[in-house]
Design an enzyme around this catalytic site. Structure first.
Site, mmCIF file in Angstrom:
data_model
loop_
_atom_site.group_PDB
_atom_site.id
_atom_site.type_symbol
_atom_site.label_atom_id
_atom_site.label_comp_id
_atom_site.label_asym_id
_atom_site.label_seq_id
_atom_site.Cartn_x
_atom_site.Cartn_y
_atom_site.Cartn_z
ATOM 1 N N GLN A 112 0.825 -1.206 0.000
ATOM 2 C CA GLN A 112 0.000 0.000 0.000
ATOM 3 C C GLN A 112 0.858 1.255 0.000
ATOM 4 O O GLN A 112 1.611 1.495 0.957
ATOM 5 C CB GLN A 112 -0.892 -0.006 1.255
ATOM 6 C CG GLN A 112 -1.798 1.196 1.371
ATOM 7 C CD GLN A 112 -2.393 1.342 2.766
ATOM 8 O OE1 GLN A 112 -1.814 0.900 3.747
ATOM 9 N NE2 GLN A 112 -3.560 1.958 2.852
ATOM 10 N N GLY A 113 0.762 2.044 -1.050
ATOM 11 C CA GLY A 113 1.574 3.257 -1.153
ATOM 12 C C GLY A 113 0.740 4.516 -0.985
ATOM 13 O O GLY A 113 0.445 5.206 -1.963
ATOM 14 N N SER B 205 1.016 6.664 2.393
ATOM 15 C CA SER B 205 1.724 7.647 3.228
ATOM 16 C C SER B 205 3.000 8.146 2.569
ATOM 17 O O SER B 205 3.662 7.433 1.817
ATOM 18 C CB SER B 205 2.088 7.017 4.570
ATOM 19 O OG SER B 205 0.948 6.490 5.183
ATOM 20 N N GLU C 216 -16.878 -1.985 5.493
ATOM 21 C CA GLU C 216 -17.003 -2.631 6.807
ATOM 22 C C GLU C 216 -15.714 -3.297 7.231
ATOM 23 O O GLU C 216 -15.103 -4.040 6.481
ATOM 24 C CB GLU C 216 -18.067 -3.729 6.733
ATOM 25 C CG GLU C 216 -19.460 -3.195 6.792
ATOM 26 C CD GLU C 216 -20.436 -4.275 6.400
ATOM 27 O OE1 GLU C 216 -20.147 -5.453 6.667
ATOM 28 O OE2 GLU C 216 -21.474 -3.919 5.816
ATOM 29 N N ASN D 121 -5.159 6.982 16.595
ATOM 30 C CA ASN D 121 -6.260 7.081 17.560
ATOM 31 C C ASN D 121 -6.730 8.519 17.753
ATOM 32 O O ASN D 121 -7.899 8.761 18.027
ATOM 33 C CB ASN D 121 -5.849 6.442 18.893
ATOM 34 C CG ASN D 121 -5.920 4.918 18.818
ATOM 35 O OD1 ASN D 121 -6.087 4.360 17.734
ATOM 36 N ND2 ASN D 121 -5.806 4.248 19.953
ATOM 37 N N GLU D 122 -5.816 9.471 17.553
ATOM 38 C CA GLU D 122 -6.245 10.876 17.635
ATOM 39 C C GLU D 122 -7.174 11.207 16.476
ATOM 40 O O GLU D 122 -8.197 11.883 16.655
ATOM 41 C CB GLU D 122 -5.022 11.805 17.603
ATOM 42 C CG GLU D 122 -4.163 11.780 18.860
ATOM 43 C CD GLU D 122 -3.354 10.493 19.000
ATOM 44 O OE1 GLU D 122 -2.939 9.933 17.973
ATOM 45 O OE2 GLU D 122 -3.138 10.051 20.148
HETATM 46 C C1 FAD Z 1 4.461 0.090 11.347
HETATM 47 C C2 FAD Z 1 3.746 0.986 10.367
HETATM 48 C C3 FAD Z 1 3.275 0.452 9.195
HETATM 49 C C4 FAD Z 1 2.641 1.267 8.246
HETATM 50 N N1 FAD Z 1 2.246 0.727 7.039
HETATM 51 C C5 FAD Z 1 1.789 1.551 6.053
HETATM 52 C C6 FAD Z 1 1.550 1.063 4.721
HETATM 53 O O1 FAD Z 1 1.729 -0.129 4.440
HETATM 54 N N2 FAD Z 1 1.171 1.932 3.769
HETATM 55 C C7 FAD Z 1 0.949 3.265 4.042
HETATM 56 O O2 FAD Z 1 0.574 4.000 3.145
HETATM 57 N N3 FAD Z 1 1.161 3.757 5.293
HETATM 58 C C8 FAD Z 1 1.586 2.945 6.305
HETATM 59 N N4 FAD Z 1 1.839 3.455 7.575
HETATM 60 C C9 FAD Z 1 1.724 4.901 7.785
HETATM 61 C C10 FAD Z 1 0.645 5.295 8.747
HETATM 62 O O3 FAD Z 1 -0.587 5.233 8.129
HETATM 63 C C11 FAD Z 1 1.001 6.692 9.294
HETATM 64 O O4 FAD Z 1 2.044 6.496 10.210
HETATM 65 C C12 FAD Z 1 -0.150 7.369 9.954
HETATM 66 O O5 FAD Z 1 -1.035 7.805 8.996
HETATM 67 C C13 FAD Z 1 0.297 8.567 10.803
HETATM 68 O O6 FAD Z 1 1.083 9.446 10.045
HETATM 69 P P1 FAD Z 1 2.492 9.961 10.566
HETATM 70 O O7 FAD Z 1 3.240 8.803 11.056
HETATM 71 O O8 FAD Z 1 3.078 10.797 9.524
HETATM 72 O O9 FAD Z 1 2.151 10.852 11.847
HETATM 73 P P2 FAD Z 1 1.556 12.339 11.822
HETATM 74 O O10 FAD Z 1 0.399 12.396 10.936
HETATM 75 O O11 FAD Z 1 2.651 13.289 11.629
HETATM 76 O O12 FAD Z 1 1.027 12.443 13.300
HETATM 77 C C14 FAD Z 1 1.857 12.733 14.426
HETATM 78 C C15 FAD Z 1 0.963 12.843 15.637
HETATM 79 O O13 FAD Z 1 0.045 13.910 15.453
HETATM 80 C C16 FAD Z 1 -1.280 13.443 15.637
HETATM 81 N N5 FAD Z 1 -2.182 14.241 14.814
HETATM 82 C C17 FAD Z 1 -2.096 14.465 13.489
HETATM 83 N N6 FAD Z 1 -3.124 15.232 13.092
HETATM 84 C C18 FAD Z 1 -3.862 15.494 14.188
HETATM 85 C C19 FAD Z 1 -5.060 16.229 14.424
HETATM 86 N N7 FAD Z 1 -5.697 16.844 13.432
HETATM 87 N N8 FAD Z 1 -5.544 16.267 15.682
HETATM 88 C C20 FAD Z 1 -4.913 15.634 16.698
HETATM 89 N N9 FAD Z 1 -3.783 14.930 16.528
HETATM 90 C C21 FAD Z 1 -3.269 14.868 15.293
HETATM 91 C C22 FAD Z 1 -1.228 12.003 15.244
HETATM 92 O O14 FAD Z 1 -2.298 11.273 15.785
HETATM 93 C C23 FAD Z 1 0.096 11.590 15.853
HETATM 94 O O15 FAD Z 1 -0.060 11.375 17.223
HETATM 95 C C24 FAD Z 1 2.442 2.644 8.527
HETATM 96 C C25 FAD Z 1 2.900 3.170 9.742
HETATM 97 C C26 FAD Z 1 3.548 2.365 10.660
HETATM 98 C C27 FAD Z 1 4.038 2.972 11.945
#
Ligand code: FAD
Lengths: 375, 396
Positions: B126-127, B129, B244, B382-383
């Site tokens: 899945q691409g 992020s 779902e 979770n946020e």
């Molecule tokens: C082990 C792992 C596997 C993953 N696998 C995939 C994958 O296969 N494909 C893919 O596309 N992605 C994948 N992801 C990416 C994942 O979906 C992102 O990590 C996730 O969306 C959070 O983005 P971020 O890490 O950039 O954190 P950020 O978005 O930068 O968030 C940082 C913090 O800010 C909080 N935050 C952000 N916005 C708000 C808001 N509006 N209000 C309150 N709090 C907020 C977040 O909850 C978090 O606590 C994976 C991530 C991990 C850790």
């Protein structure tokens, strides 16, 4: 009342902080973790030269500190930088036991420890002992002028680097009795002593140690026969102050890294720290960090008092609870980046959480606190 | 109100149990129980065993060769699989891409890709992020520019789970930089063997090479790999999120995890008594179990509404938050339970080719505790889930 560090300790803190921030970078440290020995002899030597080890011993013992606040000052800094080198094992535990119990000949080792040329390891915990300090099933039996040791020791940290292992073994009493535990200085290369070494989750190395018919001379005994438990309790008290301070220092780093990240990471066009859902939780971390700082102060300040054990149980329990909160919340508020091994917080969070597994977790210390408070 | 399964549901459960007893390889479930990884071949083998029975596509509609189970059946299956320590089904092709193709893909895409997902020809990742686009996914920057009958893709994806095994990646890419963020995104299928793609591993904090960075440097993708219409990709990606998700609460994983902790706590001793009798530990264990019992019923309540045709809305978000909190709490208990033996870093033990250090159940618990911090970060943190709940319930 005065909550400031003495001038000497302030200097020690400044020196140590400067040295570690320059020399002990994330890259450097992660390379150390990946190395075969899991420690840097170079860093060890330089820190010994700066007096870090000497600060953990009293003047009588050849050092220039040795009080609770010396220990907490040093270990807070080691914790902040996520240092994996075994100062706890070589200096506080190993060196501490020799300083407390050793005869004139054995005291010479303390000098080597302070100078940085000798490593030690405490081989005390056993596969079934968990955090119970009195549970020793390894045996020591006299055979002429010799002592023959038999048993297994679990998760002996720094065993592979150690010149000597301080091995606890029973010369009397049942598996849980406080009397009958003796301590022996056993050379690492003693025949019959084998090690299965491995890296640890939060850096550094340990080993499973098997003592199969290990023969030492009776002069290898530290202190009197069967009377090792009190000294063990005393060094473990000091180790608990060190561990609490180290975790607290690591918590400082975790909150600082989180602060910086919340202010710079942008999502939805704004720094994520501007989301109140995160801002309030960040504030909670700072509140808990101050609690942790005070718990360490209580423990360090009572190291030589009658209330020592209760204060230490309190500190370790509080640090275990707040430490877990800080580690988990710091990771959560960072998001994915904190899940990567090369990011500083990942290591810091592991240091904090894994502190639980040395000399007792939150529940163990809660139980101790309840018991000591009722007494 | 009736809290028990119907006769048919019970019969179905027995059928699943029997299947798992007969077909789930013992060495595989042993590995999962010990927290070891089973590698690409292991996952492919399990997929093929399920596919042979026609159960790999259990969530797919019949018209695409799926079993088309209802929500209760899916729940029973997932629960039983977790209880039997079956490997997790790799979701990227089966439950992330396939529903999008079935709803929005062309007939040619459906005919080509769907069978290859089932028979294991293709491993998808899945691409979505990017370094700058996590929670705020719509700010993604990876660019796709039309050039004749190709798109030319430039940019970077990250956190790509098991991308090292994948030969295909489904991507959200920006095709219109001038439109409103959500309106300039397209959904592209990209062959990972195309020149210009570079996959670099990211080692997670527990030492596992589980995720990757994927770089795109002038990668030429045929236009027929566009799913649906150009600039409608956001709608398709969102469709997945509202699709779902019965498994989101992870009830089965929690139950299996809790059983494992209990087993360990019976074997470990504290102060000469079994750990499970220690009042402090027992209280922690009981509290998690109480939470899990309630959540399990919440989960079933929502599932039965879904079966009755009501689509779950904020309930999915609620289950995600509560479910991950419970799973992480269980990981924490597992770590505590083993005492000092949590400290060894058992990368070798996890790979399964070395003598365990201490009791064999101790090896992976600390690693799992740290690894599963991801549960509350990915799939909408979770946020973000709490934000969704509040928004839906309070408008705005
Ligand atoms: C082990 C792992 C596997 C993953 N696998 C995939 C994958 O296969 N494909 C893919 O596309 N992605 C994948 N992801 C990416 C994942 O979906 C992102 O990590 C996730 O969306 C959070 O983005 P971020 O890490 O950039 O954190 P950020 O978005 O930068 O968030 C940082 C913090 O800010 C909080 N935050 C952000 N916005 C708000 C808001 N509006 N209000 C309150 N709090 C907020 C977040 O909850 C978090 O606590 C994976 C991530 C991990 C850790």
């Amino acid at each position: 009342m005065d909550f400031n560090l003495t001038e000497e300790r302030q200097m020690l803190q400044d020196t140590l902080r400067r040295f570690l921030s320059e020399r002990y970078t994330t890259t450097e440290r992660n390379a150390i973790i990946d190395s075969d020995t899991g420690l840097s002899t170079e860093i060890w030597g330089e820190l010994a030269e700066l007096g870090v080890i000497g600060a953990l011993f009293t003047e009588d013992q050849g050092g220039f500190g040795g009080a609770g606040f010396d220990i907490s000052t040093v270990f807070e800094e080691l914790g902040r930088a996520g240092v994996v080198e075994p100062f706890l094992d070589t200096a506080i535990l190993g060196g501490g036991l020799i300083a407390a119990l050793g005869n004139d000949a054995q005291q010479g080792f303390v000098e080597d420890v302070i100078g940085g040329s000798l490593h030690l390891a405490l081989a005390h915990g056993e596969p079934a002992s968990r955090y119970d300090l009195s549970r020793v099933e390894t045996t020591a039996k006299a055979d002429g002028d010799d002592i023959v040791i038999e048993g297994r020791k679990a998760v002996v940290i720094n065993a592979e680097a150690a010149g000597y292992l301080i091995v606890s073994a029973r010369e009397g009493g049942g598996p849980f009795s406080l009397d009958g535990i003796s301590l022996f200085l056993v050379p690492a290369e003693a025949s019959g002593l084998t090690m299965q070494g491995y890296p640890m989750m939060s850096g550094g190395r340990a080993a499973e140690v098997t003592l199969d018919n290990v023969r030492v001379s009776a002069s290898a005994r530290l202190g009197a026969e069967g009377a090792g438990f009190q000294a063990l309790t005393d060094v473990v008290a000091r180790a608990n102050v060190a561990l609490a301070a180290e975790a607290m220092g690591a918590m400082e780093s975790a909150t600082e890294l989180t602060r910086e990240y919340l202010m710079t990471r942008k999502q939805f066009g704004r720094p994520i720290g501007t989301f109140q859902a995160l801002a309030h939780r960040f504030s909670d971390l700072l509140i808990e960090l101050e609690q942790a700082r005070s718990a360490v102060t209580n423990a360090a300040g009572h190291l030589d008092s009658d209330d020592r054990d209760r204060q230490i149980a309190a500190a370790r329990n509080l640090i275990a609870r707040t430490g877990r909160l800080v580690a988990e919340e710091a990771i959560q508020m960072h998001g994915g980046i904190a899940m990567t091994q090369e990011y500083e917080l990942a290591h810091i969070a592991k240091r904090i959480v894994m502190t639980d597994h040395r000399f007792g977790d939150a529940d163990y210390h809660l139980e101790r606190f309840i018991g000591l408070s009722a007494a | 109100m009736d809290l028990s399964y119907t006769q048919e549901e019970l019969a179905f459960r027995d059928e699943v149990r029997t299947f798992l007893e007969e077909k789930l390889p013992k060495d595989m479930s042993d590995k999962i129980r010990r927290g070891e990884h089973i590698g690409k071949e292991g996952h492919e083998l399990w997929h093929s065993i399920l596919n042979e029975k026609g159960w790999l596509s259990y969530g797919w509609p019949k018209e695409f060769g799926g079993a088309e189970w209802n929500a209760v059946q899916r729940h029973i299956f997932e629960d039983e699989c977790a209880a039997a320590y079956a490997p997790r089904i790799v979701p990227f092709g089966l439950s992330m891409l396939a529903p999008v193709l079935q709803k929005f893909g062309s007939k040619a895409q459906q005919d080509h890709y769907l069978p290859r997902i089932l028979d294991g020809t293709n491993w998808w990742c899945q691409g979505y992020s990017e370094p700058g686009a996590g929670s705020d996914l719509a700010s993604l920057k990876t660019r796709a520019v039309r050039d004749g009958d190709h798109y030319v893709v430039n940019g970077q994806k990250t956190w790509t789970t098991l991308g090292q095994y994948a030969d295909w990646i489904f991507c959200l890419v920006r095709t219109d930089p001038d439109a409103k963020q959500q309106e300039g995104i397209s959904f592209l299928l990209i062959d990972m063997n195309t020149p210009g793609i570079d996959v670099r591993p990211i080692i997670l904090l527990d030492g596992t090479p589980e995720v990757n960075e994927v770089f795109f440097d002038n990668v030429r993708v045929p236009v027929e790999n566009l799913v649906g219409e150009e600039n409608k990709g956001w709608t398709y990606a969102k469709y997945l999120l509202t699709h779902e998700r019965t498994g989101i609460a992870g009830v089965g994983f929690s139950r299996a995890g809790l059983d494992a902790v209990k087993r360990v706590a019976r074997q470990e001793s504290a102060n000469g008594r079994p750990l499970i009798e220690n009042p402090h530990f027992a209280a922690r264990l009981a509290q998690v179990e109480i939470d899990l019992m309630a959540m399990s019923t919440t989960n079933l309540r929502i599932i039965s509404q879904a079966t009755a045709g009501q689509a779950p809305g904020v309930e999915s978000s609620m289950l995600k938050v509560k479910g991950t909190i419970i799973r992480q709490e269980i990981n924490d208990l597992a770590r505590r339970a083993v005492g000092p033996y949590a400290m060894p870093f058992a990368s070798e033990a996890v790979e399964g080719d070395n003598d365990p250090i201490g009791p064999d159940y101790a090896g992976p618990v600390a690693a799992q505790y740290f690894n599963n911090r991801k549960l509350s970060i990915f799939g909408g943190s979770n946020e973000i889930q709490r934000g969704i709940i509040a928004k839906v319930k309070m408008g705005g």
